[in-house]
Design a protein around this motif. Sequence first.
Motif, PDB file in Angstrom:
ATOM      1  N   ASN A  87     -35.184 -15.441  13.009  1.00 38.04           N
ATOM      2  CA  ASN A  87     -36.115 -16.441  12.465  1.00 38.04           C
ATOM      3  C   ASN A  87     -37.496 -16.363  13.121  1.00 38.04           C
ATOM      4  O   ASN A  87     -38.100 -17.380  13.466  1.00 38.04           O
ATOM      5  N   CYS A  88     -37.963 -15.147  13.303  1.00 39.77           N
ATOM      6  CA  CYS A  88     -39.336 -14.899  13.760  1.00 39.77           C
ATOM      7  C   CYS A  88     -40.025 -14.147  12.623  1.00 39.77           C
ATOM      8  O   CYS A  88     -40.267 -12.937  12.707  1.00 39.77           O
ATOM      9  N   LYS A  89     -40.326 -14.856  11.552  1.00 40.21           N
ATOM     10  CA  LYS A  89     -40.653 -14.226  10.267  1.00 40.21           C
ATOM     11  C   LYS A  89     -41.987 -13.494  10.245  1.00 40.21           C
ATOM     12  O   LYS A  89     -42.228 -12.684   9.356  1.00 40.21           O
ATOM     13  N   TRP A  90     -42.864 -13.745  11.212  1.00 36.86           N
ATOM     14  CA  TRP A  90     -44.176 -13.098  11.198  1.00 36.86           C
ATOM     15  C   TRP A  90     -44.250 -11.922  12.175  1.00 36.86           C
ATOM     16  O   TRP A  90     -45.305 -11.317  12.312  1.00 36.86           O
ATOM     17  N   MET A  91     -43.173 -11.624  12.859  1.00 41.11           N
ATOM     18  CA  MET A  91     -43.210 -10.541  13.838  1.00 41.11           C
ATOM     19  C   MET A  91     -42.639  -9.256  13.240  1.00 41.11           C
ATOM     20  O   MET A  91     -41.454  -9.172  12.933  1.00 41.11           O
ATOM     21  N   GLU A  92     -43.503  -8.275  13.093  1.00 40.75           N
ATOM     22  CA  GLU A  92     -43.089  -6.993  12.543  1.00 40.75           C
ATOM     23  C   GLU A  92     -42.475  -6.099  13.605  1.00 40.75           C
ATOM     24  O   GLU A  92     -41.557  -5.324  13.322  1.00 40.75           O
ATOM     25  N   THR A  93     -42.962  -6.199  14.823  1.00 40.95           N
ATOM     26  CA  THR A  93     -42.426  -5.403  15.926  1.00 40.95           C
ATOM     27  C   THR A  93     -42.740  -6.091  17.245  1.00 40.95           C
ATOM     28  O   THR A  93     -43.613  -6.963  17.314  1.00 40.95           O
ATOM     29  N   LEU A  94     -42.029  -5.705  18.297  1.00 38.74           N
ATOM     30  CA  LEU A  94     -42.270  -6.309  19.606  1.00 38.74           C
ATOM     31  C   LEU A  94     -43.618  -5.898  20.176  1.00 38.74           C
ATOM     32  O   LEU A  94     -44.274  -6.664  20.876  1.00 38.74           O
ATOM     33  N   CYS A  95     -44.036  -4.668  19.886  1.00 39.32           N
ATOM     34  CA  CYS A  95     -45.281  -4.125  20.436  1.00 39.32           C
ATOM     35  C   CYS A  95     -45.870  -3.129  19.443  1.00 39.32           C
ATOM     36  O   CYS A  95     -45.149  -2.242  18.968  1.00 39.32           O
ATOM     37  N   PRO A  96     -47.172  -3.256  19.104  1.00 41.94           N
ATOM     38  CA  PRO A  96     -47.773  -2.322  18.157  1.00 41.94           C
ATOM     39  C   PRO A  96     -47.945  -0.915  18.715  1.00 41.94           C
ATOM     40  O   PRO A  96     -48.108   0.042  17.968  1.00 41.94           O
ATOM     41  N   GLY A  97     -47.898  -0.792  20.040  1.00 41.36           N
ATOM     42  CA  GLY A  97     -48.021   0.519  20.676  1.00 41.36           C
ATOM     43  C   GLY A  97     -46.658   1.160  20.872  1.00 41.36           C
ATOM     44  O   GLY A  97     -45.753   1.020  20.053  1.00 41.36           O
ATOM     45  N   THR A  98     -46.492   1.856  21.973  1.00 41.49           N
ATOM     46  CA  THR A  98     -45.224   2.515  22.284  1.00 41.49           C
ATOM     47  C   THR A  98     -44.207   1.499  22.781  1.00 41.49           C
ATOM     48  O   THR A  98     -44.486   0.714  23.687  1.00 41.49           O
ATOM     49  N   LEU A  99     -43.022   1.524  22.194  1.00 39.41           N
ATOM     50  CA  LEU A  99     -41.941   0.609  22.565  1.00 39.41           C
ATOM     51  C   LEU A  99     -40.732   1.428  23.000  1.00 39.41           C
ATOM     52  O   LEU A  99     -40.211   2.236  22.232  1.00 39.41           O
ATOM     53  N   LYS A 100     -40.281   1.217  24.229  1.00 40.04           N
ATOM     54  CA  LYS A 100     -39.164   1.983  24.770  1.00 40.04           C
ATOM     55  C   LYS A 100     -38.004   1.066  25.145  1.00 40.04           C
ATOM     56  O   LYS A 100     -38.192   0.053  25.809  1.00 40.04           O
ATOM     57  N   ALA A 101     -36.819   1.437  24.703  1.00 41.92           N
ATOM     58  CA  ALA A 101     -35.593   0.716  25.065  1.00 41.92           C
ATOM     59  C   ALA A 101     -34.445   1.708  24.932  1.00 41.92           C
ATOM     60  O   ALA A 101     -33.639   1.645  23.999  1.00 41.92           O
ATOM     61  N   ASP A 102     -34.357   2.635  25.854  1.00 45.42           N
ATOM     62  CA  ASP A 102     -33.468   3.788  25.741  1.00 45.42           C
ATOM     63  C   ASP A 102     -31.983   3.430  25.736  1.00 45.42           C
ATOM     64  O   ASP A 102     -31.170   4.154  25.138  1.00 45.42           O
ATOM     65  N   LYS A 103     -31.605   2.331  26.397  1.00 45.91           N
ATOM     66  CA  LYS A 103     -30.190   1.950  26.462  1.00 45.91           C
ATOM     67  C   LYS A 103     -29.735   1.130  25.259  1.00 45.91           C
ATOM     68  O   LYS A 103     -28.538   0.952  25.043  1.00 45.91           O
ATOM     69  N   LEU A 104     -30.673   0.616  24.495  1.00 47.49           N
ATOM     70  CA  LEU A 104     -30.341  -0.276  23.388  1.00 47.49           C
ATOM     71  C   LEU A 104     -29.767   0.524  22.221  1.00 47.49           C
ATOM     72  O   LEU A 104     -30.351   1.516  21.790  1.00 47.49           O
ATOM     73  N   VAL A 105     -28.609   0.084  21.697  1.00 47.66           N
ATOM     74  CA  VAL A 105     -27.972   0.793  20.582  1.00 47.66           C
ATOM     75  C   VAL A 105     -27.939  -0.047  19.309  1.00 47.66           C
ATOM     76  O   VAL A 105     -27.656   0.468  18.228  1.00 47.66           O
ATOM     77  N   GLN A 106     -28.223  -1.363  19.423  1.00 44.20           N
ATOM     78  CA  GLN A 106     -28.221  -2.212  18.250  1.00 44.20           C
ATOM     79  C   GLN A 106     -29.115  -3.427  18.484  1.00 44.20           C
ATOM     80  O   GLN A 106     -29.432  -3.764  19.623  1.00 44.20           O
ATOM     81  N   VAL A 107     -29.516  -4.080  17.396  1.00 40.97           N
ATOM     82  CA  VAL A 107     -30.361  -5.261  17.473  1.00 40.97           C
ATOM     83  C   VAL A 107     -29.922  -6.253  16.403  1.00 40.97           C
ATOM     84  O   VAL A 107     -29.610  -5.867  15.279  1.00 40.97           O
ATOM     85  N   GLN A 108     -29.882  -7.514  16.753  1.00 40.40           N
ATOM     86  CA  GLN A 108     -29.518  -8.552  15.783  1.00 40.40           C
ATOM     87  C   GLN A 108     -30.792  -9.197  15.253  1.00 40.40           C
ATOM     88  O   GLN A 108     -31.586  -9.751  16.004  1.00 40.40           O
ATOM     89  N   LEU A 109     -30.964  -9.140  13.930  1.00 42.73           N
ATOM     90  CA  LEU A 109     -32.180  -9.648  13.302  1.00 42.73           C
ATOM     91  C   LEU A 109     -31.918 -10.826  12.373  1.00 42.73           C
ATOM     92  O   LEU A 109     -32.867 -11.445  11.892  1.00 42.73           O
ATOM     93  N   LYS A 110     -30.636 -11.140  12.133  1.00 39.72           N
ATOM     94  CA  LYS A 110     -30.289 -12.300  11.304  1.00 39.72           C
ATOM     95  C   LYS A 110     -29.130 -13.036  11.956  1.00 39.72           C
ATOM     96  O   LYS A 110     -28.186 -12.423  12.452  1.00 39.72           O
TER      97      LYS A 110
END
Length: 261
Positions: A188-211
């Motif tokens: 429910n962060c409807k205006w956020m397209e991405t965490l960072c417009p530049g380079t975004l690194k999260a090498d250990k992350l395998v999944q993300v919950q968006l709903k």
Amino acid sequence: MIKRGEFQRNFLHKLQVLTLCFHIGSNVFPYEILQLAPNIEKLVVCDCSFKEIFCFDSLNVDEAGLLLQLKVLCLESLPELVSIGLENSLIQPLLGNLETLEVIGCSSLKDLFTSSTARSLTRLKRMEIKRCYSIEEIVSKEGGESHEEGIIFPQLKCLKLEGLRKLRSFYKGSLLSFPSLEELSVINCKWMETLCPGTLKADKLVQVQLKESSDAIKLENDLNSTMREAFREEVCFQLFSWNMIDIGVCCCYNAKYTALG
């Protein structure tokens, strides 16, 4: 009783968890209470009308070690809070030990802290920000910050962003890195397209919950691409829904006047 000094001076020195709730209107945080409990590891502040938490201008010798043991800071239901005050130079020593930060129901905050403060949170493992309806970004860039500078949260394992209606980005700089991140939810962060417009690194992350009502999405591509794709799908769905509502209204309107004719 604590504020009036009715306890012996060392009475609260063994206290590890402190919850402060002030239902009586007051916009000045009573940090003198913290002086009497110097070894607390968890501080909860809730249901108060404070505008700023760490807003003191000076400390005496007895207060110099204030909150050095603090590992968990929870702020909840503080509708008038506009600043946590973590940029205060007198509170900087506690940042290196902080492991958990929760900010829930603080509807007047525009951001949480500056980029230099974020770089001091080297031991932060969990961050949870919910129902803060005025927040536009989590970390704000500072005036003299160069475009090449970035932010790394070296130990952050869990990041939860929920119900942030105006959130546009986590950080607008050129680099945002979460080398230890294992759990991420952006709901429910409807205006956020991405965490960072530049380079975004999260090498250990395998999944993300968006709903909230659906399973986590596996990261087949990088996190930025996954979030942008989900964002565009949501925008398209909303546009389609609005168009269908308009069509439905027009059909009802035409049917009504056709019948009358």
